[in-house]
Scaffold this active site. Structure first.
Site, PDB file in Angstrom:
ATOM      1  N   GLY A 175      16.638  22.940  39.220  1.00  0.00           N
ATOM      2  CA  GLY A 175      15.482  22.427  38.491  1.00  0.00           C
ATOM      3  C   GLY A 175      14.225  22.359  39.325  1.00  0.00           C
TER       4      GLY A 175
ATOM      5  N   CYS B 284      21.244   9.422  42.380  1.00  0.00           N
ATOM      6  CA  CYS B 284      20.607   8.281  41.711  1.00  0.00           C
ATOM      7  C   CYS B 284      21.574   7.122  41.479  1.00  0.00           C
ATOM      8  CB  CYS B 284      20.027   8.735  40.367  1.00  0.00           C
ATOM      9  SG  CYS B 284      21.266   9.326  39.180  1.00  0.00           S
TER      10      CYS B 284
END
Length: 391
Positions: free
Chosen positions: A16, A79
């Site tokens: 990404g 995360c």
């Protein structure tokens, strides 16, 4: 810079960040990518022809990193230490160690990076790791601008707010240095390199603005609805999914894609158990919820479901809500549609050996190209030129 940027991509996932660089038209080269996930690296190699370094980046030394002589580091660390659903162990979580370790190497490097870009979940900005990061940046004379932005602010009907930190080492400066050392929720000053109309009608501080978003139908794999999804995909009253036979004439007559979409249909037994917890959207909706890595395995809190039946024009009542939901022809968004909502390019694809569940998991850990690309363009633009408003 006169020469192309030399860029390192840490925690590269399925690419990404690299797609964002390409979309932003940054004059640079990713000289190495790093990711420990074998499946993510399979996808990255499939699309870019280069396999990321797969070792533990905690073993890297300052000398190892100096060899690359990279000008910029792009980082999207795990995360899980900062998510609301997780244990919130923060910097004590083992998954945070590698990020802290490589940041701590920067002051000891002979060729430290000039530019840093960090992406993570909302919540990172109040973490101990964040505090350590800013402390290191201050020690090595980096100036920062921080953001919390969502794709809906860029015309994409996808609610996925994320934290971003843009950092430059002095004497480099931001085009708008008055925003230094601030946490911003607006994207109005970013370079809009495609369609400025995307921002029209969106209040600058409103991360969930969808007034100017495109409808979800623009991101679907098929331009038409499954008009009789309940009959085409649900075979029996026990709620078992009936996979349509592509050679069945009746299936072809009602919808040529029923066979393909059959595996994405939400079974009745799932609706009966979790119907009240589902986030249901329609082709004309202008927002959907964030897709997590558990999408397709679980329903609650993992992402929106798409209503495909014409009955979606009706409204439920208190007495028939469950029956109404069953008649909506609910299906999961396909992996390609999730990639579309992440603004991945059309030529992005998965190798054949990556299962559907693995595809969803990898996309759930990815980032939004629509958001990251303009941030990168702003970060790399005019590194030493002040804006006219500051002169």
């Amino acid at each position: 810079m006169d020469q192309p940027w030399r860029i390192l991509e840490f925690y590269s996932g399925v690419g990404g960040m690299r797609y964002s660089l390409m979309k932003a038209r940054i004059r640079g080269e990713v000289i190495e990518a790093f990711d420990i996930n074998d499946r993510a690296n399979d996808v990255y190699e499939h699309n870019f022809g280069h396999r990321p370094f797969q070792g533990n980046i905690q073993i890297l030394s300052a000398a190892d990193l100096d060899k690359y002589k990279a000008h910029a580091w792009l980082l999207s660390p795990p995360c899980q230490p900062y998510t609301r659903q997780g244990l919130q162990k923060d910097s004590a979580d083992a998954r945070a160690f590698s990020f802290i370790k490589i940041l701590e190497l920067i002051p000891t490097m002979q060729h430290p990076p000039l530019i840093l870009f960090v992406e993570n979940v909302v919540g990172f900005e109040i973490s101990d790791t964040h505090k350590q990061m800013l402390g290191i940046f201050a020690k090595i004379s980096f100036v920062t601008q921080e953001y919390i932005l969502s794709p809906v602010q860029f015309g994409i009907p996808y609610s996925r707010p994320r934290y971003f930190c843009l950092a430059k080492r002095k004497p480099l400066c931001f085009k708008i240095s008055s925003l230094n050392n601030q946490l911003l929720h607006t994207s109005s000053h970013l370079v809009l390199f495609e369609d400025s109309k995307l921002m029209v009608g969106c209040p600058p501080q409103h991360e969930e603005c969808s007034l100017s978003c495109q409808p979800i139908r623009n991101f679907l794999e098929t331009p038409f609805l499954v008009t009789d999804c309940a009959e085409a995909c649900y075979g029996t009253s026990d709620g078992k999914v009936k996979q349509s036979d592509e050679n069945n004439d009746r299936g072809k007559a009602s919808n040529g894609n029923v066979g393909f979409f059959g595996k994405y249909v939400v079974p009745h037994y799932v609706i009966e158990r979790w119907g009240n917890a589902m986030d249901i959207v329609y082709p004309d909706s202008k927002r959907c919820c964030c897709f997590t890595k558990s999408y397709y395995r679980y329903v609650k809190g993992t992402g929106s479901l798409l209503a495909t039946s014409e009955v979606s024009n009706c409204e439920p009542t208190a007495n028939n809500e469950l029956c109404y939901i069953k008649d909506l022809g609910l299906r999961y968004f396909t992996p390609r549609e999730v990639a579309n909502l992440h603004s991945f390019p059309e030529d992005f694809c998965f190798p054949k050996h990556i299962s559907i569940r693995q595809q969803y998991a990898l996309l759930g850990n990815s980032l939004s190209v629509a958001v990251v690309a303009p941030l990168l363009q702003y970060l790399f633009a005019n590194p030493c030129q002040q804006s006219s408003e500051e002169s």
